[in-house]
Scaffold this motif. Structure first.
Motif, mmCIF file in Angstrom:
data_model
loop_
_atom_site.group_PDB
_atom_site.id
_atom_site.type_symbol
_atom_site.label_atom_id
_atom_site.label_comp_id
_atom_site.label_asym_id
_atom_site.label_seq_id
_atom_site.Cartn_x
_atom_site.Cartn_y
_atom_site.Cartn_z
ATOM 1 N N ALA A 171 39.597 35.479 42.960
ATOM 2 C CA ALA A 171 38.385 35.777 43.382
ATOM 3 C C ALA A 171 37.298 34.794 42.962
ATOM 4 O O ALA A 171 36.174 34.485 43.619
ATOM 5 C CB ALA A 171 38.034 37.123 42.588
ATOM 6 N N LYS A 178 37.361 31.825 45.343
ATOM 7 C CA LYS A 178 36.558 32.047 46.510
ATOM 8 C C LYS A 178 35.074 31.995 46.540
ATOM 9 O O LYS A 178 34.318 31.716 47.275
ATOM 10 C CB LYS A 178 37.008 33.653 47.132
ATOM 11 C CG LYS A 178 38.557 33.706 47.653
ATOM 12 C CD LYS A 178 38.800 34.998 48.136
ATOM 13 C CE LYS A 178 40.029 34.959 48.780
ATOM 14 N NZ LYS A 178 40.514 36.346 49.218
ATOM 15 N N ARG A 179 34.613 32.395 45.253
ATOM 16 C CA ARG A 179 32.971 32.410 44.875
ATOM 17 C C ARG A 179 32.905 30.954 45.050
ATOM 18 O O ARG A 179 31.555 30.541 45.505
ATOM 19 C CB ARG A 179 32.773 33.164 43.664
ATOM 20 C CG ARG A 179 32.877 34.514 43.686
ATOM 21 C CD ARG A 179 32.027 35.177 42.465
ATOM 22 N NE ARG A 179 32.654 35.006 41.400
ATOM 23 C CZ ARG A 179 33.642 35.729 40.784
ATOM 24 N NH1 ARG A 179 33.880 36.803 41.365
ATOM 25 N NH2 ARG A 179 33.965 35.493 39.616
#
Length: 353
Positions: free
Chosen positions: A197, A200-201
């Motif tokens: 996550a 992905k940011r």
């Protein structure tokens, strides 16, 4: 900001540590008033703030300026008249940069000095049909442009050795970034601890998408792609995204920040750009390799902007030069920058012409 008087004197302060912050001035208290008062503080004639050491001036003026205001005054006069001038007597000042001491060196300009104020009169006479005035206007305009370019290029070239050392020191102080830059599969420690996550940011921050990325390796590959196509580019981005305890330093003593070529162009145009006007480049010139920064690449720009005569227009380092001097080896890589012999006539000068 980095400053020094035109002459070297014994006992001048030096700053050898490239991470020690802003370069210190090579100054001695020369004010008769300060000596008479037994070393009392001085008052800057521009900002009216008190300071302890007078800035030795290359002209005959006896006015006290703090280092920062003297620097800003020279930068302002350069942008307005294409010639650094004393803010009081208007004497033309030659500015050089001592890369070993990271200081500006001031002296009286001995060469011919063109007067930009003559342009308006010549233009007016030319508009009234004077062929002679029109020719003089063209000659003066060309001379001013060449003078401006010479000053900017001279200071940029003189600053390169010092800027190179600053980037090398930054890289040596952050070996984890160098490890990432030389990684083959993105297995560096700075990325290992990140969740999918979080990765992905970072992809989203760089303007990319993780659509179709099913595995961690897919996300890492996409991160590399959107950062610039190499792990060195990822390391450069990481240095600007909080991966380092402090931002890399500009040669003037301020900090560098990483932005895209499009963002950097917008900073000085201050209006919406049309790609057709600048082709596929941002119009921004790297002050280390002297080539244009593509729209799609990133550039490290000094946060101090044009507040110093050392770079009175701006100061920019392309991401390729940043990677090369910070991480070493073959980490520069191809990023689409224009070749060194690319036609770039007037690219620096047009920022203020």
């Amino acid at each position: 900001l980095a400053q020094v008087s035109g002459a070297r004197r014994p006992g001048c302060a030096r700053s050898h540590d490239p991470r020690a912050g802003r370069p210190r001035a090579c100054t001695q208290r020369t004010s008769a008033r300060a000596m008479a008062e037994g070393g009392g503080s001085l008052t800057c004639a521009i900002c009216f703030e008190d300071f302890d050491e007078a800035t030795p001036l290359p002209c005959s003026c006896k006015i006290d300026y703090c280092v920062k205001c003297w620097d800003k005054a020279l930068a302002s006069s350069f942008r307005n008249t294409h010639q650094p001038r004393c803010p009081t007597c208007r004497a033309p000042i030659r500015v050089d940069f001592d890369a070993e001491r990271r200081r500006l060196v001031f002296s009286l300009e001995q060469g011919p000095v063109l007067d930009i104020s003559d342009l308006s009169e010549l233009q007016s006479r030319a508009a009234q049909g004077s062929l002679e005035a029109a020719q003089e206007f063209e000659q003066l305009s060309q001379g001013l442009s060449e003078s401006l370019e010479e000053i900017v290029e001279r200071l940029a070239q003189q600053a390169i050795p010092a800027q190179t050392r600053l980037l090398e020191h930054f890289g040596a102080s952050h070996p984890e970034l160098g490890e990432l830059a030389l990684a083959e599969e993105g297995g560096s420690g700075v990325l290992v601890g990140l969740s999918i996550a979080e990765l992905k940011r970072h992809v989203a921050t760089l303007g990319g998408t993780t659509e179709g990325c099913l595995e961690r390796a897919d996300v890492l590959s996409r991160l590399r792609e959107v950062a610039g196509g190499s792990w060195a580019a990822v390391a450069s981005y990481w240095a600007s995204a909080g991966g380092a305890d402090a931002a890399p330093l500009c040669v003037c003593g301020d900090s560098l920040s990483r932005v895209s070529g499009r963002e950097r162009a917008s900073l000085w145009l201050r209006e919406e750009l049309r790609a057709a006007q600048l082709s596929d480049t941002s119009g921004v010139i790297c002050d280390m390799c002297d080539v244009q920064v593509p729209w799609s690449s990133s550039v490290w720009t000094c946060q101090g902007g044009d507040a110093t005569i050392l770079h009175a227009l701006s100061y920019d380092i392309c991401d390729r030069c940043f990677r090369q001097h910070t991480f070493g080896g073959g980490t520069g890589g191809a990023d689409g920058a224009s070749p060194p012999d690319a036609d770039r006539q007037g690219d620096r000068a047009h920022l203020i012409l």
